[in-house]
Each structure stands twice: as C-alpha cells, then as structure tokens.
Design a protein around this motif. Structure first.
Motif, mmCIF file in Angstrom:
data_model
loop_
_atom_site.group_PDB
_atom_site.id
_atom_site.type_symbol
_atom_site.label_atom_id
_atom_site.label_comp_id
_atom_site.label_asym_id
_atom_site.label_seq_id
_atom_site.Cartn_x
_atom_site.Cartn_y
_atom_site.Cartn_z
ATOM 1 N N SER A 259 -32.238 31.916 -2.107
ATOM 2 C CA SER A 259 -33.731 33.102 -1.523
ATOM 3 C C SER A 259 -32.941 34.767 -0.916
ATOM 4 O O SER A 259 -31.666 34.852 -1.394
ATOM 5 C CB SER A 259 -33.973 32.273 -0.325
ATOM 6 O OG SER A 259 -33.037 32.504 0.499
ATOM 7 N N ALA A 260 -33.800 35.341 -1.017
ATOM 8 C CA ALA A 260 -33.146 36.488 -0.801
ATOM 9 C C ALA A 260 -32.222 37.073 0.305
ATOM 10 O O ALA A 260 -31.683 37.848 0.442
ATOM 11 C CB ALA A 260 -34.753 37.376 -1.252
ATOM 12 N N ASN A 261 -32.725 35.981 1.206
ATOM 13 C CA ASN A 261 -32.193 36.651 2.556
ATOM 14 C C ASN A 261 -30.660 35.912 2.781
ATOM 15 O O ASN A 261 -30.081 35.785 3.718
ATOM 16 C CB ASN A 261 -33.035 36.270 3.705
ATOM 17 C CG ASN A 261 -33.146 34.860 3.856
ATOM 18 O OD1 ASN A 261 -33.304 33.692 2.618
ATOM 19 N ND2 ASN A 261 -34.193 34.378 4.282
ATOM 20 N N GLY A 262 -30.537 35.073 2.003
ATOM 21 C CA GLY A 262 -29.509 34.561 1.507
ATOM 22 C C GLY A 262 -28.972 32.879 2.186
ATOM 23 O O GLY A 262 -28.233 32.400 2.881
ATOM 24 N N LEU A 263 -29.972 32.645 3.066
ATOM 25 C CA LEU A 263 -30.103 31.357 3.314
ATOM 26 C C LEU A 263 -30.684 30.603 3.207
ATOM 27 O O LEU A 263 -30.969 29.210 3.931
ATOM 28 C CB LEU A 263 -31.398 31.778 5.216
ATOM 29 C CG LEU A 263 -30.300 32.660 5.527
ATOM 30 C CD1 LEU A 263 -31.287 32.813 7.004
ATOM 31 C CD2 LEU A 263 -29.173 31.645 7.072
ATOM 32 N N GLU A 264 -31.509 30.439 1.705
ATOM 33 C CA GLU A 264 -31.800 29.382 1.632
ATOM 34 C C GLU A 264 -31.096 28.813 -0.146
ATOM 35 O O GLU A 264 -31.591 29.677 -0.306
ATOM 36 C CB GLU A 264 -32.815 28.710 1.509
ATOM 37 C CG GLU A 264 -33.973 27.489 1.339
ATOM 38 C CD GLU A 264 -34.991 27.592 1.786
ATOM 39 O OE1 GLU A 264 -35.706 27.464 2.779
ATOM 40 O OE2 GLU A 264 -35.731 27.860 0.600
ATOM 41 N N VAL A 265 -30.743 27.395 -0.744
ATOM 42 C CA VAL A 265 -29.865 27.734 -1.767
ATOM 43 C C VAL A 265 -31.720 26.030 -2.279
ATOM 44 O O VAL A 265 -31.598 25.829 -1.518
ATOM 45 C CB VAL A 265 -29.258 27.198 -1.880
ATOM 46 C CG1 VAL A 265 -28.003 28.628 -1.893
ATOM 47 C CG2 VAL A 265 -28.974 26.060 -1.795
ATOM 48 N N THR A 266 -32.132 26.313 -3.606
ATOM 49 C CA THR A 266 -32.416 25.693 -4.274
ATOM 50 C C THR A 266 -31.930 24.764 -5.338
ATOM 51 O O THR A 266 -31.383 26.017 -6.467
ATOM 52 C CB THR A 266 -34.351 26.051 -4.335
ATOM 53 O OG1 THR A 266 -34.974 26.889 -3.076
ATOM 54 C CG2 THR A 266 -35.181 24.968 -5.113
ATOM 55 N N TYR A 267 -32.578 23.199 -5.199
ATOM 56 C CA TYR A 267 -31.955 22.569 -6.671
ATOM 57 C C TYR A 267 -32.697 22.091 -7.118
ATOM 58 O O TYR A 267 -33.381 21.363 -6.494
ATOM 59 C CB TYR A 267 -30.736 21.741 -5.250
ATOM 60 C CG TYR A 267 -30.160 20.836 -6.850
ATOM 61 C CD1 TYR A 267 -29.957 21.219 -8.168
ATOM 62 C CD2 TYR A 267 -29.760 19.126 -6.569
ATOM 63 C CE1 TYR A 267 -28.986 19.970 -9.134
ATOM 64 C CE2 TYR A 267 -29.816 18.527 -6.928
ATOM 65 C CZ TYR A 267 -29.357 18.724 -8.595
ATOM 66 O OH TYR A 267 -28.920 18.365 -9.362
ATOM 67 N N ALA A 268 -32.625 21.831 -8.292
ATOM 68 C CA ALA A 268 -33.785 21.484 -9.075
ATOM 69 C C ALA A 268 -33.425 19.671 -9.832
ATOM 70 O O ALA A 268 -32.092 20.498 -10.102
ATOM 71 C CB ALA A 268 -34.989 22.278 -10.451
ATOM 72 N N PHE A 269 -34.379 18.691 -9.703
ATOM 73 C CA PHE A 269 -33.152 17.907 -10.298
ATOM 74 C C PHE A 269 -34.507 16.810 -10.930
ATOM 75 O O PHE A 269 -35.234 16.929 -10.297
ATOM 76 C CB PHE A 269 -32.450 16.601 -8.762
ATOM 77 C CG PHE A 269 -33.503 16.456 -7.720
ATOM 78 C CD1 PHE A 269 -33.791 16.884 -6.717
ATOM 79 C CD2 PHE A 269 -33.838 15.151 -7.899
ATOM 80 C CE1 PHE A 269 -34.018 17.386 -5.630
ATOM 81 C CE2 PHE A 269 -34.344 14.704 -6.517
ATOM 82 C CZ PHE A 269 -34.278 15.491 -6.102
ATOM 83 N N ASP A 270 -34.690 16.183 -11.727
ATOM 84 C CA ASP A 270 -34.963 14.848 -12.512
ATOM 85 C C ASP A 270 -34.966 13.951 -11.796
ATOM 86 O O ASP A 270 -34.176 12.918 -12.111
ATOM 87 C CB ASP A 270 -34.633 14.728 -13.686
ATOM 88 C CG ASP A 270 -36.361 14.466 -14.023
ATOM 89 O OD1 ASP A 270 -37.140 14.380 -13.840
ATOM 90 O OD2 ASP A 270 -36.091 14.769 -15.825
ATOM 91 N N THR A 271 -36.196 13.252 -11.002
ATOM 92 C CA THR A 271 -35.513 11.784 -10.225
ATOM 93 C C THR A 271 -35.438 10.880 -11.955
ATOM 94 O O THR A 271 -35.097 9.703 -11.225
ATOM 95 C CB THR A 271 -37.060 11.035 -10.002
ATOM 96 O OG1 THR A 271 -38.394 11.288 -10.416
ATOM 97 C CG2 THR A 271 -37.390 11.436 -7.939
ATOM 98 N N ARG A 272 -35.858 11.040 -12.708
ATOM 99 C CA ARG A 272 -36.062 9.934 -14.063
ATOM 100 C C ARG A 272 -34.659 10.131 -14.624
ATOM 101 O O ARG A 272 -34.169 9.067 -15.058
ATOM 102 C CB ARG A 272 -36.445 10.886 -14.585
ATOM 103 C CG ARG A 272 -38.484 10.047 -15.053
ATOM 104 C CD ARG A 272 -38.939 10.907 -15.708
ATOM 105 N NE ARG A 272 -38.748 12.558 -15.709
ATOM 106 C CZ ARG A 272 -39.848 12.525 -16.757
ATOM 107 N NH1 ARG A 272 -40.379 12.188 -17.706
ATOM 108 N NH2 ARG A 272 -39.360 14.194 -16.517
ATOM 109 N N ALA A 273 -33.380 10.822 -13.849
ATOM 110 C CA ALA A 273 -31.949 11.412 -14.824
ATOM 111 C C ALA A 273 -31.441 10.418 -14.054
ATOM 112 O O ALA A 273 -31.855 9.774 -12.700
ATOM 113 C CB ALA A 273 -31.558 12.377 -14.300
ATOM 114 N N GLU A 274 -30.308 9.264 -14.751
ATOM 115 C CA GLU A 274 -29.107 9.236 -14.438
ATOM 116 C C GLU A 274 -28.907 9.222 -13.177
ATOM 117 O O GLU A 274 -28.741 8.156 -11.482
ATOM 118 C CB GLU A 274 -28.360 8.426 -15.079
ATOM 119 C CG GLU A 274 -28.091 7.290 -15.637
ATOM 120 C CD GLU A 274 -27.155 6.641 -16.503
ATOM 121 O OE1 GLU A 274 -25.779 6.744 -16.424
ATOM 122 O OE2 GLU A 274 -27.877 6.746 -17.641
#
Lengths: 331, 254
Positions: A259-274
C-alpha cells in the motif's frame, strides 16, 4: 432461505433449442431445472439468449426443439395451465399509453383469468408507490413509474413463477430498493423467481442460484454461495506493525502489493489451487523480520467470476452483439 | 374451458378505448353518412327514378350502412390488435392463458359491437332524411350483427398481417372501398349491362348488400339463400384463418 435440493421442480427445461427465422441460433440445447421457491439469477452478456429463454417459457417465442414443463405442465400442450401461474416483467417498457394505471393493472388480472379484486390491486399499487397515480394515464408517468406499472401488472394475477427481465435496468435507487423489498416478500410467499440483470451485485444479493448463459448455452448453474466459494479468488491483506519502503526480495515470489503508506501488503490466492501459499508466506514474512498486526481476507465478487467465465467462453469468433439485437427485438 | 375473465377484460378494455375516442368513433361516420344523404339523396337522387319501387334516397340506406359498418369493423378490429403489436405490449396477450376463442370474443366482439352501434346510429340518422320502412326487421338485425362480426374478423386478420400503419390502411382503401362502391351500394346491379352484371357476381360484397337491402325492401339482386351462404363461408374462412394464426403464431410470435 435457499430452496433445498430436494424441493420439487417448478420449471424443467430439457434440450431446449431456438433458431430464429433469420438463422440466428439463440438457444442451444438448454437443460435447466428451477426449483419451487428459489430465486435464480440468469446472467449473461447482451445477446446471450436470456430474453429468448424467458420469452420461450412464457409462450411469446416458439421453441424450435426441446421441452419445457412449468408446474409439471407442458408449455406447448397445456399453455392454459402454465401461463396462468407465470408472471412476466419485460425488459422493454411496452405498455398501452392511453389507459389509467388502475385499468392497466385490472386488465392484466382479468386477462390471466382471475376475478376482479380491487382490494388486492390496491395493495399492489400501494406496495409499488403507485396508489396516488392510480387514476393517471400511463403516458403521463415517468419511465420509472411505467416500469412500476409493468411490475404491478405482473403481480396482479398472483403468479407462482415470476420472470423479471432486467427489472432494475435504468431505474432510480428508490425503485431498486422497492424491487428488492418486493422480491423478499414474494420469496416469503414461496414464489419462484427468475431474474436477469446486468447488476451483478443484485444477483449476488438476492439470488439463491446463478446460471450463466453465453451464446445460447448454459455455461454453469451453481448455488451462489458454492460458486463464490469454489471459483472465487480470495485476497488477504496483512497489516504490518511498521511501514515498509519496498517488499523484501525474499518475498518477491508472492507478488505482494504494497500500500502507499507501506503499512499493508495484499496477497492474492486461489482457493481452488492445491496450495494457497498462505502458510509459507506467513513463515517467510516472519523470517524476513516483518511482524503482522492484523489479517483480512476478501472474496472476489460474482461480477469478476462472471466476466472470467464469459471471457473464457467468448473466443474471438463472431461478436455476440450484432445478432443479439435481432434476437431481443420485441415480438 | 374458456377464460371468461379474459374475454371480459379484453372486451371492457376495447370498449373503454372506444368511449375515450367517442368523438372520432361516432361523429365522423355519422357526418360522412349525412353528407352522402345530402349529395346522393337530396341533390342527385331527385333526378334518379325509383328503383324496385323505392325512392333513390331510401334505396341507398342499406348500402350506406354496409359501407360504414364494413370499413368501421375493419378499422376497429385491425387497429385493436395492430396497436399492441406496434407498441410491443402484445407480449402480455401472448403470455396470457388465452387462445383463439378468448381473443376473438374479446377483440372481435368489441370491434363488432362498436360498428353495430355506429350502424344503428346511421340507420336512425337516415330516418331524418328519408322515409324508411324495414320489411324484415329481425333478418335485418341478424344480418347486421353477422356482417359486423365477419368484417371485424377480417379486420383482425389484417391487423395481424400488417407490418406497419401503411399496410393497415391499404386493404380497406384499395380493396374494400372499391368492392363496396362497385357492389351495388348506390345502385342495383340489375341496372348494369349484362356483362358487368356477370362481373359483379364475382364481387363478394354484392351478396352482402343484396341480402341487407332485401331485409329492408323485400327485393334482392341475388337469391337470399346464396347471400347467406356467401356470408357464412366468409365468416368461416376468417375464423379458420385466425385459428391458424394463433396455432402457428404467424406474425405474432418470433
């Protein structure tokens, strides 16, 4: 109040085909069962066959092949029985302009074989905020009000099955809210509803099941919740104890967004993946010396699922738009 | 089983439309008929000798009623079904539990009622201009009702057939009006040379006007039995056509 899988079927469609005189194939071998009391959202791009499917079940379009049962009766051999229990709110505002609201609604009730019931019509008009307009001529009403009249007409004969063909397209917030309230009330009465909409959040909010149709084929029919779970991409947001300037190199493989303020990272994942990769991410973050204060997960919306499915189906062959205009032309 | 509620709803709806437009529905045919009486009856009629022992002014009454009733039946019924088709509001009729019986009784019944009312008003108006006695009042009434109904059926078919408002006008203008004018509305076909008499017998309207005039004056151009058979055949043909239209959805459903 999702209709359970063992609830009897209200609409059974088997092998339904429709080819228009122009040669345009609007429906290809549709099989679909809609259970009593459920709300099915029919999603699909313009020209996918949504309106053709509805028109066929209602008796406005003649099927080229296949069979449709409504309440156990065949729409072609026993139309008197199936049509009595079906209400239709069409997509287009097609309404005789020179009659009063009251007469328009009274006419519909009679047309569908029910004796006059002024109290019932009064109730419907009041629910739709049309009561003070009852003596006005339809053509004097605004577009939104005309749409309310169409809904009132469809409800006037107390249908057990209600088709709402884009009922909230281009209407104001007020009517959309009223619509949702009415749908809720009808759901409690056990009315089966089939809704087509472009507002996917609408389907997400009120449907029990979702059918996705594209180029005349049903791509998928699924309980909405199952669909969102099984197909949904999730994202996880991790709030950090202290801000980061860049994502550490050791975490690069996770494709994190900072995030812009450096306080948050976002991780995308797929529930179908192993493997979702959550466990290893958390471990690697801790090894990189990052401490996490909070974790949130979010699910992708039905809209994203829809767009993904249709895009996968819609190759770069013929554009669905051009023939669609013909297909959805009013009869 | 007939959906009587639907018949009632359609009939009431159509009659309400007639009352909303009462001025144009009633005034214009009455006015134009009065003009016919003034021109043909009073101005020209005086110089025409009596036909079958009837003064010319009186002689044209049945033909005038027929002319108005036929054109009104066609325009009423064709408009009644063409307008919802044009608007798209016909979706409701097509998705309703109604079949050919309900539709015919409702739409055609209302159109026929309207033209019957107009026919009776013209009949009443004509007594202001010319002396009139009806020889067979019951037969006259029955014939009037059947002809209103038959031509409303025909108009209903035209309303479904027509794909725009121009086509809606074409049949009454190009077919019905000439047939009525050449069908002996304003003359007895016995006044024509033999060749044209023979040609006239191919004009179906001749049989209608002849029978209707017989009910007034007791004299007919063609045998009354033949007229009745022709009217019955025409009605049956129209009903069969409408039945077929609703069975196949021709020009109604996609």
């Amino acid at each position: 109040m999702t209709a359970a899988a063992d609830t009897p079927a209200m609409i059974e469609i088997a092998g339904l085909n429709k080819t228009y005189d122009s040669g345009f194939v609007a429906l290809r071998n549709i099989d679909l069962t809609i259970r009593k009391g459920e709300i099915l959202a029919l999603l699909g791009p313009n020209g996918a066959g949504k309106t053709t499917l509805i028109s066929t079940i209602c008796g406005i379009t003649v099927p080229s092949g296949g069979r449709v049962l409504v309440g156990g009766h065949d729409i072609e051999t026993q139309p008197g029985k199936t049509r009595r229990i079906i209400g239709l709110v069409p997509q287009e505002i097609n309404i005789e302009p020179f009659q009063t609201v009251w007469n328009a609604v009274r006419f519909s009730r009679g047309l569908f074989g029910l004796p006059p019931d002024p109290a019932r019509i009064e109730e419907i008009l009041k629910t739709l905020s049309l009561w003070d307009k009852k003596d006005e001529v339809v053509k004097a009403l605004s577009g939104g009000m005309k749409r309310r009249v169409l809904i009132a007409k469809a409800l006037s004969h107390e249908p057990q099955v209600l088709f709402l063909d884009e009922p909230t397209a281009g209407v104001d917030v007020e009517l959309r809210k009223d619509m949702w309230r009415i749908v809720d009330a009808l759901r409690d009465e056990g009315v089966t509803m089939i809704l087509t909409t472009h507002y996917i959040e609408e389907a997400e909010a009120i449907a029990d099941r979702v059918a996705i149709i594209s180029k005349g084929r049903i791509l998928l029919v699924e309980d909405k919740d199952t669909l969102m779970q099984s197909m949904g991409k999730r994202s996880m947001s991790l709030e950090l104890a202290s801000p980061l300037e860049t994502v550490p190199q050791s975490l690069e493989a996770y494709g994190l967004e900072l995030s812009a303020n450096g306080l948050e990272v976002t991780y995308a994942f797929d529930t179908r993946a192993e493997r979702t990769g959550i466990a290893s991410l958390l471990r690697d973050m801790s090894e990189a010396g990052l401490s996490v204060r909070d974790i949130k997960t979010a699910q992708s919306s039905l809209e994203e699922i829809f767009v993904e499915l249709v895009e996968r189906d819609t190759g770069d062959d013929e554009s669905p738009e051009a023939p669609a205009m013909r297909a959805e032309e009013p009869a | 089983m007939i959906n009587m509620q639907a018949v009632r709803a359609i009939y009431a709806f159509e009659m309400a439309r007639a009352f909303r437009t009462a001025m144009q529905s009633l005034i214009s045919p009455v006015l134009s008929t009065s003009l016919y009486f003034v021109v043909f009856g009073a101005a020209i009629g005086g110089s025409i000798e009596r036909i079958d022992g009837v003064s010319y002014g009186s002689f044209i009454v049945p033909g005038l009623i027929m002319l108005t009733v036929m054109t009104q039946s066609i325009s009423n019924a064709s408009f009644a079904i063409h307008f919802p088709k044009f608007l798209g509001s016909i979706y409701e009729l097509l998705s309703a539990p109604v079949g050919v019986t309900e539709v015919v009784l409702g739409y055609v019944g209302a159109a026929a009622t309207k033209s019957l009312i107009i026919g009776l008003i013209i009949l009443a108006t004509s007594t202001l201009f010319v002396p009139l006695e009806v020889a067979h009042p019951v037969a006259m009434a029955v014939l009037l009702v059947i002809i209103c109904f038959a031509f409303s059926l025909f108009g209903f078919i035209i309303g479904i057939w027509a794909q725009n408002f121009e086509q809606l006008q074409i049949v009454p203008l190009l077919i019905i009006t000439p047939l009525v004018f050449l069908g002996g509305s304003f003359y007895s076909i016995s006044m024509l040379p033999p060749v044209w008499q023979a040609v006239s017998l191919f004009n179906p309207v001749v049989y209608l006007i002849s029978a209707f005039r017989w009910s007034f004056f007791g004299a007919a151009d063609v045998p009354i039995g033949l007229s009745v058979a022709a009217i019955a055949a025409f009605t049956a043909l129209c009903i069969a056509a409408i039945w077929w239209i609703f069975k196949t959805g021709w020009r109604l459903k996609t």
